[in-house]
Design a protein around this motif. Structure first.
Motif, mmCIF file in Angstrom:
data_model
loop_
_atom_site.group_PDB
_atom_site.id
_atom_site.type_symbol
_atom_site.label_atom_id
_atom_site.label_comp_id
_atom_site.label_asym_id
_atom_site.label_seq_id
_atom_site.Cartn_x
_atom_site.Cartn_y
_atom_site.Cartn_z
ATOM 1 N N UNK A 155 0.823 -1.211 0.000
ATOM 2 C CA UNK A 155 0.000 0.000 0.000
ATOM 3 C C UNK A 155 0.859 1.264 0.000
ATOM 4 N N UNK A 156 2.053 1.172 0.555
ATOM 5 C CA UNK A 156 2.908 2.367 0.614
ATOM 6 C C UNK A 156 3.330 2.842 -0.770
ATOM 7 N N UNK A 157 3.242 1.952 -1.777
ATOM 8 C CA UNK A 157 3.594 2.374 -3.137
ATOM 9 C C UNK A 157 2.459 3.148 -3.793
ATOM 10 N N UNK A 171 0.693 5.559 -2.121
ATOM 11 C CA UNK A 171 0.399 6.692 -1.246
ATOM 12 C C UNK A 171 1.075 7.941 -1.786
ATOM 13 N N UNK A 172 0.343 9.039 -1.770
ATOM 14 C CA UNK A 172 0.938 10.335 -2.094
ATOM 15 C C UNK A 172 0.529 11.306 -0.994
ATOM 16 N N UNK A 173 1.192 12.428 -0.941
ATOM 17 C CA UNK A 173 0.835 13.412 0.084
ATOM 18 C C UNK A 173 -0.603 13.900 -0.147
ATOM 19 N N UNK A 201 -3.068 9.974 0.740
ATOM 20 C CA UNK A 201 -2.435 8.904 1.534
ATOM 21 C C UNK A 201 -3.233 7.611 1.390
ATOM 22 N N UNK A 202 -2.564 6.467 1.556
ATOM 23 C CA UNK A 202 -3.295 5.206 1.410
ATOM 24 C C UNK A 202 -4.181 4.979 2.635
ATOM 25 N N UNK A 209 -2.876 2.601 5.360
ATOM 26 C CA UNK A 209 -1.797 3.161 6.178
ATOM 27 C C UNK A 209 -2.380 4.169 7.174
ATOM 28 N N UNK A 210 -3.308 4.984 6.702
ATOM 29 C CA UNK A 210 -3.920 5.976 7.588
ATOM 30 C C UNK A 210 -4.660 5.284 8.736
ATOM 31 N N UNK A 270 13.669 1.358 -2.845
ATOM 32 C CA UNK A 270 12.442 2.120 -3.110
ATOM 33 C C UNK A 270 11.343 1.816 -2.099
ATOM 34 N N UNK A 288 9.522 4.394 0.397
ATOM 35 C CA UNK A 288 8.068 4.550 0.248
ATOM 36 C C UNK A 288 7.339 4.288 1.563
ATOM 37 N N UNK A 294 4.962 6.994 3.135
ATOM 38 C CA UNK A 294 3.525 6.730 3.306
ATOM 39 C C UNK A 294 3.094 7.039 4.738
ATOM 40 N N UNK A 347 2.753 10.727 4.959
ATOM 41 C CA UNK A 347 1.546 11.206 4.276
ATOM 42 C C UNK A 347 0.320 11.043 5.174
ATOM 43 N N UNK A 348 0.182 9.845 5.751
ATOM 44 C CA UNK A 348 -0.997 9.570 6.581
ATOM 45 C C UNK A 348 -0.967 10.402 7.863
ATOM 46 N N UNK A 371 -3.823 13.043 9.145
ATOM 47 C CA UNK A 371 -4.457 12.951 10.467
ATOM 48 C C UNK A 371 -4.067 14.109 11.379
ATOM 49 N N UNK A 427 5.387 -2.090 12.036
ATOM 50 C CA UNK A 427 5.205 -2.362 10.616
ATOM 51 C C UNK A 427 6.311 -3.318 10.178
ATOM 52 N N UNK A 485 1.014 -3.852 10.956
ATOM 53 C CA UNK A 485 0.795 -3.991 9.514
ATOM 54 C C UNK A 485 2.046 -4.633 8.926
#
Lengths: 144, 93
Positions: A110-112, A114-116, A119-120, A123-124, B17, B21, B25, B28-29, B33, B63, B91
């Protein structure tokens, strides 16, 4: 399962729980892993994955050469690890522990995805579960 | 940051990579939040000994990283077992 093994670590294992991907995908890059690129996953209802995604079908990025040995799927499920995401031939792609606060494992990454900006959601949901755990732990540590 | 969430990543970071990532990720999350999050990679060989309890217990979520083989499959499994038995957010991808 006492002899459970991963074929990448022990190719001669008697009980290879994790085995090379049985069915390569057409778009697979010959020099890359057997399973690569975006692939469809059928998400089972009544699962953490479905609760988060609210979809019966998702496409996710894979980059791997091994999978759960299909011969052990029943054993795994009987042991309490639910298989909640399936590949096109019924292969295990997501597993979860239903009685756990958040226990999710997938063959895809899932991390692949995700973008800002986006977000996936898996993951969130994991980060949210960690925040809830932190709060629970702090409350337990300070008796009121 | 004392108030930040601590996410422990079970794996042997090598800049590939999927490792980059994973860090991204999480960021990002966390941004979505509005939560401050710190990330700590936990090399699998360090999860074999007696100090692993301490390393894992500090984390609010664990993780299991992509990228096999792990340097220590035993260490990786010990980390995953900790998450399962202690009901910690987990996860594995």
């Amino acid at each position: 399962m006492v002899g459970a093994e991963h074929a990448e670590y022990d190719p001669e294992a008697i009980d290879p729980l994790i085995t090379p991907i049985a069915c390569a995908v057409p778009q697979s890059n010959p020099s890359g892993p057997v399973l690569s690129g975006g692939l469809r996953i059928a998400v089972q209802r009544h699962s953490l994955a479905y609760d988060i995604l609210q979809r019966d079908e998702i496409y996710e990025g894979f980059h791997c050469s091994y999978e759960l040995n299909p011969a052990f799927q029943e054993t795994i499920a009987a042991g309490g690890l639910h298989i909640t995401g399936l590949g096109d031939r019924g292969e295990a792609r997501i597993v979860e522990l239903p009685d756990h606060r958040f226990y999710f494992a997938s063959l895809f990454l899932p991390q692949h995805n995700s973008t800002i900006q986006t977000p996936h959601p898996i993951v969130t949901a994991f980060i949210q579960a960690a925040a809830t755990f932190k709060k629970d732990r702090a409350e337990r540590a300070v008796p009121r | 940051m004392a108030d930040a969430l601590l996410i422990g990543i079970i794996g042997d970071y090598d800049g590939r990579f999927s490792h980059v990532a994973t860090d991204e990720a999480i960021a990002h999350s966390a941004a979505e939040l509005g939560l401050p999050v710190e990330i700590e990679w936990l090399p699998t060989a360090n999860l074999l000994g007696g100090e692993r309890q301490l390393r894992l217990d500090r984390c609010d979520g664990l993780w299991a990283s992509p990228g096999s083989p792990y340097q220590s499959m035993g260490g990786a499994l010990a980390g995953i077992r900790f998450a399962r038995e202690r009901n910690r957010p987990f996860i594995g991808t």
